[in-house]
Design a protein around this motif. Structure first.
Motif, PDB file in Angstrom:
ATOM      1  N   VAL A 245       0.833  -1.199   0.000  1.00  0.00           N
ATOM      2  CA  VAL A 245       0.000   0.000   0.000  1.00  0.00           C
ATOM      3  C   VAL A 245       0.867   1.249   0.000  1.00  0.00           C
ATOM      4  N   VAL A 246       1.964   1.236   0.751  1.00  0.00           N
ATOM      5  CA  VAL A 246       2.869   2.385   0.773  1.00  0.00           C
ATOM      6  C   VAL A 246       3.451   2.643  -0.616  1.00  0.00           C
ATOM      7  N   VAL A 247       3.937   1.582  -1.280  1.00  0.00           N
ATOM      8  CA  VAL A 247       4.554   1.732  -2.602  1.00  0.00           C
ATOM      9  C   VAL A 247       3.532   2.257  -3.612  1.00  0.00           C
ATOM     10  N   LEU A 248       2.351   1.633  -3.648  1.00  0.00           N
ATOM     11  CA  LEU A 248       1.327   2.067  -4.598  1.00  0.00           C
ATOM     12  C   LEU A 248       0.843   3.480  -4.288  1.00  0.00           C
ATOM     13  N   GLY A 249       0.712   3.792  -3.011  1.00  0.00           N
ATOM     14  CA  GLY A 249       0.242   5.115  -2.634  1.00  0.00           C
ATOM     15  C   GLY A 249       1.214   6.209  -3.038  1.00  0.00           C
ATOM     16  N   VAL A 250       2.497   6.007  -2.765  1.00  0.00           N
ATOM     17  CA  VAL A 250       3.496   7.009  -3.134  1.00  0.00           C
ATOM     18  C   VAL A 250       3.524   7.207  -4.643  1.00  0.00           C
ATOM     19  N   ALA A 251       3.478   6.103  -5.390  1.00  0.00           N
ATOM     20  CA  ALA A 251       3.517   6.196  -6.854  1.00  0.00           C
ATOM     21  C   ALA A 251       2.294   6.929  -7.397  1.00  0.00           C
TER      22      ALA A 251
END
Length: 400
Positions: free
Chosen positions: A205-211
């Motif tokens: 979720v962190v990776v997708l959210g930042v992107a």
């Protein structure tokens, strides 16, 4: 705003397109300000308390939702600057919402919000026809919307399914909360993963959210930054031109145009259409509105807002070019008053047949004044000065 225009044309100034955009903008600011002020409000407006008994929980809920509505209203007002029909619809929906939220807040700050929301609605509705454009999102902007939506759905559904593996997560609201604070990298720590699977899911979720947030910020802020740079460099973007209403369009630029612009600048907004890029750059340094293009083409005339112009002037050194420009202008705005200057006397009737309501031959008028002055039959020099100063009774504009 020109005070003289506000007196002479109150409907255009206070109920026109600009009013339909700026009134919701003020409502948005009021909604956000009153919402923030009323989140922890403890006092109630005596006038509202007399007629309404609203629970304190409802008042506080109306406070923070009012701040959110103000932000949404601000986005709608920005969309209305681009003449988007979707932004007009959202504004019409949000204005009653801000009024109801102001009523629910029941504070001393709410009355201006309620009054302005209700007063703005008729103005926005009256300008319905002016907001006729569909949203034209780029591929990057569509990708940003899809990425943000997908991340929110993925994070909410996944965390809710894994709620037994998280501490402090049991409801759907908790799942949405966890997704937002995790994707935005806030991470308060009140909802924590308790298993390896939950930790891996939280990392995703962190990776997708930042992107997705990065793509969204780039696609939304990029055009805004570009517009500000264009304004700083002295160029005029489409949104500024689209705000013009009841203005004058000058088709082309010639020897007669310069004194014409000086006269127009004192009384009304106007746009000049010229194909000369260097000339356009020079005019822009003088803070004049310019559209670069052939005055006889449809697209430059559309960009100059000729459909909403109060008058159209064709006064270059080329009567043939003026005739073509007038033909195109008459097609877009059959009711507009079109005035032309004929360089050659024999072209006067041709320009009338092209669609000009009035044709003036400066050479003929100047020649007549010179001859009369030479023969000494009248004070022609004084007459010319009075015409230039706008004091002569012979000035047709004074009769209008």
């Amino acid at each position: 705003m020109d005070p003289r225009r506000a007196i002479d044309e109150p409907l255009t100034v206070f109920v026109g397109t600009r009013a339909a955009i700026w009134l919701p903008t003020v409502v948005a600011i009021l909604s956000f300000g009153t919402g923030v002020a009323n989140i922890s409000a403890t006092t109630v407006n005596p006038l509202l308390e007399t007629y309404f008994d609203i629970p304190r929980e409802v008042q506080r809920a109306a406070g923070f939702t009012g701040a959110l509505t103000g932000f949404l209203m601000l986005m709608s007002a920005w969309g209305m600057r681009r003449r988007l029909r979707a932004a007009w619809v959202s504004t019409v929906v949000l204005l009653p919402v801000t009024a109801v939220q102001g009523l629910a807040q029941s504070s001393r700050y709410s009355l201006p919000l309620i009054a302005l929301s209700l007063l703005s609605l008729p103005t926005v509705i009256a300008n319905y026809r002016r907001f006729d454009r569909s949203a034209d999102l780029s591929a990057t902007q569509l990708a940003a919307v899809a990425a943000l939506t997908g991340t929110l759905v993925y994070g909410t559904a996944g965390s809710y399914q894994l709620r037994d593996d998280f501490g402090g997560l049991s409801t759907l609201t908790d799942a949405i909360y966890f997704t937002i604070v995790t994707a935005s990298t806030v991470g308060y720590g009140d909802v924590t993963p308790q298993s390896q699977q939950a930790k891996l899911f939280g990392m995703s979720v962190v990776v997708l959210g930042v992107a997705s947030f990065t793509v969204a910020l780039g696609s939304l802020l990029g055009p805004a930054i570009e517009a500000r740079l264009s304004q700083a460099l002295g160029t005029m973007n489409d949104s500024e031109l689209e705000l013009l209403d009841d203005h004058v369009v000058v088709l082309g630029y010639g020897d007669l145009t310069e004194p014409l612009l000086e006269e127009l600048a004192a009384v009304v907004d106007f746009v000049v259409i010229t194909p000369d890029h260097e000339l356009a750059a020079t005019l822009r340094t003088r803070d004049l509105r310019v559209v670069v293009g052939d005055p006889s083409d449809e697209e430059p005339q559309k960009q100059a807002g000729i459909e909403h112009a109060r008058a159209i002037i064709a006064a270059t050194n080329d009567d043939a070019q003026d005739a073509l420009s007038i033909l195109t202008a008459r097609q877009f705005h059959p009711e507009a008053r079109i005035v032309a200057a004929a360089t050659d006397r024999e072209n006067t009737e041709k320009l009338r047949r092209a669609g000009a309501d009035a044709v003036i031959s400066p050479a003929v008028i100047g020649g007549h004044l010179l001859v009369e002055s030479a023969l000494g039959s009248a004070d022609m020099e004084g007459l010319a000065e009075r015409l230039l100063d706008g004091e002569g009774q012979e000035n047709p504009a004074a009769d209008d």
